[in-house]
Design an enzyme around this catalytic site. Structure first.
Site, PDB file in Angstrom:
ATOM      1  N   ARG A 324       0.826  -1.208   0.000  1.00  0.00           N
ATOM      2  CA  ARG A 324       0.000   0.000   0.000  1.00  0.00           C
ATOM      3  C   ARG A 324       0.860   1.257   0.000  1.00  0.00           C
ATOM      4  NH1 ARG A 324      -4.739  -2.394   4.061  1.00  0.00           N
ATOM      5  NH2 ARG A 324      -5.930  -3.354   2.369  1.00  0.00           N
ATOM      6  N   HIS A 468      -5.931  -0.377  -6.716  1.00  0.00           N
ATOM      7  CA  HIS A 468      -4.809  -1.215  -6.301  1.00  0.00           C
ATOM      8  C   HIS A 468      -4.720  -1.377  -4.787  1.00  0.00           C
ATOM      9  CE1 HIS A 468      -1.466  -1.566  -9.575  1.00  0.00           C
ATOM     10  NE2 HIS A 468      -1.957  -2.733  -9.274  1.00  0.00           N
ATOM     11  N   GLU A 469      -4.487  -2.597  -4.319  1.00  0.00           N
ATOM     12  CA  GLU A 469      -4.183  -2.889  -2.912  1.00  0.00           C
ATOM     13  C   GLU A 469      -5.231  -2.333  -1.947  1.00  0.00           C
ATOM     14  OE1 GLU A 469      -2.053  -5.030  -2.583  1.00  0.00           O
ATOM     15  OE2 GLU A 469      -1.062  -4.863  -4.507  1.00  0.00           O
ATOM     16  N   GLY A 470      -6.481  -2.491  -2.284  1.00  0.00           N
ATOM     17  CA  GLY A 470      -7.555  -2.010  -1.420  1.00  0.00           C
ATOM     18  C   GLY A 470      -8.113  -0.711  -1.939  1.00  0.00           C
TER      19      GLY A 470
END
Length: 621
Positions: A324, A468-470
């Site tokens: 993140r 991306h990534e959450g």
């Protein structure tokens, strides 16, 4: 481009974050400003030679899958090889495993050159995060066989979380893992599944979606880290996230020395996802255990358990949180790439004339568009977003160093500050550096919307980072629903104390005193909104406006960062160029005059626990 970036990095690393003071710590004692600069110089050179010239190439020559093999441009292989040879994959690791013991702050700054040159080629983020996870949660054999080979570049890595039917909802993971009670494929004979030196051995079946770098030939092997559930005695999967375990699933099976056995694991590429941006990175749908590559004549991908059964998500969060922050840096550098491109365009594009006392004189020569006030507004917005986000991400990297090498109390404070700031470090650049890319297109006018100029690609590449990534919504719910509340709000209190210390210093500086007061008011508004959101104790009401809360919180954090950067600018003003000093102070002023006032509107719906969105019926849409 890289000249401007280097001067900004030098200021943030040395004048603002005082990174050289880390050399007093035992881990970094062999380093100096000279060694840090040498790493920055090397990465700058590789990025200019192997990445930047091919950013458009990898955008137009997308990965091709012929049913068996994925083909990438030769430039991607050349860049991967150059990056691996530089040692940057293991730069922050111990000497005894081939690392440089470089501070993570310098590591992050050095990698900025690759991201600004071509984010689509620069996809080593997952390999490093994968290996770092194994160094913490893996066994000694798993570290030796998988992590160390990723650090060398022999192997590369992925993270396999999402599934086609579940998306970001990890509670609904359906990939199954059952003990592999058949004979081992290891060359040293038959090994029971629970005595395999590589870890308890399972067979996995299921599908994973949106897997970046899930198939390619850049490295000898690909190490997939896969979330899956081990069925209970009744053969059913435990609902929710508590039943999730983590497995190493290599593309090609290896022995205990890390050598390829010649056996292809039952991991098959079902297809490539063709994306709006990041086209140089393969994004894949992978089938685990479908039987295309049966191991020992049986379907099921061979996987090795990492950590304890049912504790996989806790392990995976080590990689997710690192990723993140990495995504925040990627978004930041794309924002700055667009800023540098549009600044160059604005300096060289003549168009229109300035308005004089008697109007415009058509007989006068055209002026460059940078002389127009609105173009300066758009450039300042980009500068304030991009350089502010870069400062935030490097500050987070500095917290990582503090967490790992600081005194116990300072290390614990750094841990908590990182918990609170990680959703902001990921989400704020993803939203506002994307807006910077939009402004870069606007400055180019119609040309910005064409492929004749790079800014449309920067926007397309950056649009992915809010997902991306959450997603944005997930980060916001994490911030307001968990991070500001954890440990009785101590992380929030620590952050407020840092802000108040900066405000106290700035209040004594006439040029900054008004901004210190403005930041104090913003901090009070965020604190009051946090309490108001949770006043009823009802999560549905508290989180109904989590995204506006996160936007206001993020703007307050960035205002603090800019105030602290402004203090450092004035402190070292005599050693800076007049232009550099004026630029940073101008960006700080812009943020306080144009951006920070926005938080009142965002927090208005949070304070009132406004249910306009949450309560509207489906039929009303």
């Amino acid at each position: 481009m890289t000249t401007s970036l280097r001067s900004t990095l030098d200021f943030l690393l040395y004048d603002w974050l005082q990174t050289e003071t880390l050399n007093a710590r035992e881990r970094f004692a062999d380093h100096s400003r000279e060694t840090f600069d040498a790493v920055l110089d090397t990465c700058d050179r590789i990025a200019r030679e192997k990445y930047a010239p091919f950013n458009r190439t990898v955008d137009t020559q997308e990965p091709h899958f012929d049913g068996e093999r994925v083909t990438l441009p030769q430039a991607t292989q050349d860049a991967y090889d150059a990056y691996a040879a530089s040692g940057m994959l293991s730069a922050a690791q111990d000497y005894d495993i081939g690392g440089m013991q470089l501070p993570y702050t310098v590591d992050a700054a050095a990698n900025a050159f690759f991201a600004v040159a071509s984010i689509s080629i620069s996809s080593s983020l997952l390999s490093v995060g994968n290996a770092n996870l194994l160094m913490v949660h893996g066994t000694d054999v798993q570290k030796q066989v998988f992590a160390l080979n990723e650090f060398s570049g022999r192997f590369s890595g992925t993270m396999c979380l999402s599934e086609p039917q579940a998306g970001s909802s990890l509670s609904d993971v359906a990939t199954r893992a059952v003990p592999d009670e058949a004979p081992s494929v290891a060359p040293d004979g038959l090994v029971p599944w629970d005595q395999d030196p590589l870890g308890p051995r399972y067979r996995l079946t299921g599908h994973k979606m949106w897997i970046s770098s899930g198939e390619h030939d850049l490295s000898e092997n690909i190490v997939h880290l896969v979330l899956a559930k081990i069925p209970g005695p009744d053969g059913k999967l435990v609902p929710g996230t508590r039943g999730i375990s983590l497995f190493i699933v290599p593309k090609k099976l290896v022995d205990t020395e890390g050598q390829l056995t010649g056996v292809r694991n039952d991991v098959a590429l079902a297809g490539l996802n063709h994306k709006l941006g990041w086209r140089g990175t393969t994004n894949t749908l992978l089938n685990f255990g479908e039987g295309k590559y049966p191991v020992q004549g049986r379907a099921g991908a061979v996987g090795y358990l990492v950590g304890q059964p049912g504790k996989g998500l806790a392990c995976m969060f080590h990689m997710m949180n690192e990723a993140r922050i990495g995504i925040g840096m990627a978004a930041t550098m794309l924002g700055l790439a667009g800023y540098y491109a549009s600044l160059d365009y604005a300096k060289n594009r003549p168009q229109g004339r300035l308005m004089g006392a008697s109007g415009k004189d058509a007989g006068q020569p055209q002026v460059r568009i940078i002389e127009h006030a609105d173009v300066k507004r758009m450039l300042l917005a980009q500068k304030s977003y991009g350089e502010g986000a870069l400062a935030l991400n490097l500050f987070c990297a500095r917290l990582v160093d503090e967490q790992h090498t600081g005194q116990p109390e300072a290390a614990d404070e750094a841990r908590l500050l990182l918990e609170v700031l990680t959703p902001i470090a990921k989400s704020w650049p993803s939203e506002f550096c994307l807006e910077a890319n939009s402004l870069a297109i606007q400055i180019h006018g119609g040309y910005g919307y064409t492929r004749d100029f790079p800014v449309e690609q920067y926007w397309r590449d950056n649009r992915l980072n809010m997902i991306h990534e959450g997603t944005h919504g997930i980060q916001a719910a994490d911030l307001l629903g968990r991070k500001v509340l954890m440990e009785n709000g101590r992380g929030m209190q620590l952050l407020a104390a840092r802000m108040q210390a900066t405000m106290a210093q700035a209040a004594a500086v006439p040029e900054l005193a008004a901004y210190a007061a403005q930041l104090g008011d913003a901090l009070q508004q965020v604190g009051a909104a946090t309490q108001a959101a949770w006043a009823t104790g009802n999560p549905a009401e508290a989180l109904a406006n989590a995204v506006p809360y996160m936007q206001a919180f993020g703007h307050t954090v960035l205002a603090w960062v800019w105030l602290d950067v402004a203090l450092a600018t004035l402190r070292v003003d005599a050693t800076l160029s007049v232009a550099a000093s004026a630029g940073r102070m101008g960006a700080a002023r812009y943020f306080y005059h144009y951006e920070l006032p926005k938080i009142a509107a965002w927090l208005n719906v949070v304070n009132g626990r406004d249910m306009t969105c949450a309560a509207l019926s489906e039929e009303a849409f």
